[in-house]
Write a protein that holds these residues in place. Structure first.
Motif, PDB file in Angstrom:
ATOM      1  N   ARG A   1       0.645   3.947  -2.792  1.00  0.00           N
ATOM      2  CA  ARG A   1       0.431   5.468  -2.743  1.00  0.00           C
ATOM      3  C   ARG A   1       1.626   6.360  -3.409  1.00  0.00           C
ATOM      4  NH1 ARG A   1      -1.243   3.807   2.314  1.00  0.00           N
ATOM      5  NH2 ARG A   1       0.835   4.181   3.083  1.00  0.00           N
ATOM      6  N   GLU A   2       2.732   5.826  -3.069  1.00  0.00           N
ATOM      7  CA  GLU A   2       3.871   6.781  -3.911  1.00  0.00           C
ATOM      8  C   GLU A   2       3.689   6.831  -4.977  1.00  0.00           C
ATOM      9  OE1 GLU A   2       7.576   8.916  -4.033  1.00  0.00           O
ATOM     10  OE2 GLU A   2       6.089   8.831  -2.559  1.00  0.00           O
TER      11      GLU A   2
ATOM     12  N   ARG B   1       0.964   6.554  -7.093  1.00  0.00           N
ATOM     13  CA  ARG B   1      -0.140   7.404  -7.304  1.00  0.00           C
ATOM     14  C   ARG B   1       0.272   8.865  -7.410  1.00  0.00           C
ATOM     15  NH1 ARG B   1      -2.952   3.355  -4.871  1.00  0.00           N
ATOM     16  NH2 ARG B   1      -3.024   4.687  -2.747  1.00  0.00           N
ATOM     17  N   ARG B   2       1.046   9.212  -6.264  1.00  0.00           N
ATOM     18  CA  ARG B   2       1.803  10.327  -6.020  1.00  0.00           C
ATOM     19  C   ARG B   2       2.635  10.923  -7.140  1.00  0.00           C
ATOM     20  NH1 ARG B   2       6.173  13.150  -4.733  1.00  0.00           N
ATOM     21  NH2 ARG B   2       7.310  11.344  -4.467  1.00  0.00           N
TER      22      ARG B   2
ATOM     23  N   GLU C   1       0.775  -1.303  -0.050  1.00  0.00           N
ATOM     24  CA  GLU C   1      -0.053  -0.054  -0.123  1.00  0.00           C
ATOM     25  C   GLU C   1       0.711   1.209   0.234  1.00  0.00           C
ATOM     26  OE1 GLU C   1      -3.244   0.617  -0.430  1.00  0.00           O
ATOM     27  OE2 GLU C   1      -3.312  -1.443  -0.872  1.00  0.00           O
ATOM     28  N   ALA C   2       1.983   1.399   0.837  1.00  0.00           N
ATOM     29  CA  ALA C   2       2.959   2.277   0.832  1.00  0.00           C
ATOM     30  C   ALA C   2       3.465   2.738  -0.590  1.00  0.00           C
ATOM     31  CB  ALA C   2       3.958   2.368   1.744  1.00  0.00           C
TER      32      ALA C   2
END
Length: 168
Positions: free
Chosen positions: A136-137, A139-140, A132-133
């Motif tokens: 998220r990175e 997607r950023r 998940e981390a």
């Protein structure tokens, strides 16, 4: 001799069409189709391949643009040291400044965002579970990449507008 300068301007225009037309095609045609048809990881990897192929074409087009642009400036009698002394020179200087910014933005996009996103997509494809981390990175980075690409395209369109004003 007129045919030589006509040919140089024609090559300049073809190179601009190649450089910017490829970007417009990717944004307006390829990206929407790929978003609908492919999962994120596969889309990123396909974009990496498209980016590598387009990079060869677009950097060649940019090199030709620079050379033919210098030749066109010489033909028009531009005194490069006195660019800011006339309205034409100031518009040309702004155009050249934007070209420099576009080159930097393109390099940052390709060498940082493109490479990082490709590595992250390859890792996600090979992973047994979703991190998940990392997701998220990624997607950023994708959002930042999209913003940077959009700014790049807008800058290129501004360059075309300035170019049109120079021959009007």
């Amino acid at each position: 001799m007129l045919w030589v300068w006509t040919t140089i301007r024609w090559i300049h225009l073809l190179s601009a069409i190649t450089w910017i037309g490829g970007q417009v095609f990717i944004v307006l045609v390829l990206l929407p189709i790929m978003r609908a048809a492919l999962p994120s990881d596969e889309r990123t990897l396909l974009f990496a391949g498209v980016g590598e192929r387009f990079a060869l074409v677009s950097w060649a087009a940019l090199a030709v643009l620079v050379v033919t642009g210098i030749l066109n400036g010489e033909r028009r009698g531009i005194v490069w040291g006195e660019l800011l002394t006339s309205s034409y020179g100031r518009r040309l200087a702004i155009k050249l400044g934007l070209v420099a910014v576009v080159i930097v933005v393109t390099l940052v996009h390709a060498l940082y965002f493109g490479r990082r996103l490709t590595v992250m997509a390859e890792q996600a494809r090979l992973a047994a579970t979703v991190d998940e981390a990392a997701a998220r990175e990624r997607r950023r980075l994708q959002r930042a990449s999209i913003v940077l690409s959009s700014v790049n395209l807008l800058l290129n369109l501004a360059i075309v507008l300035l170019a049109a004003s120079l021959v009007a």
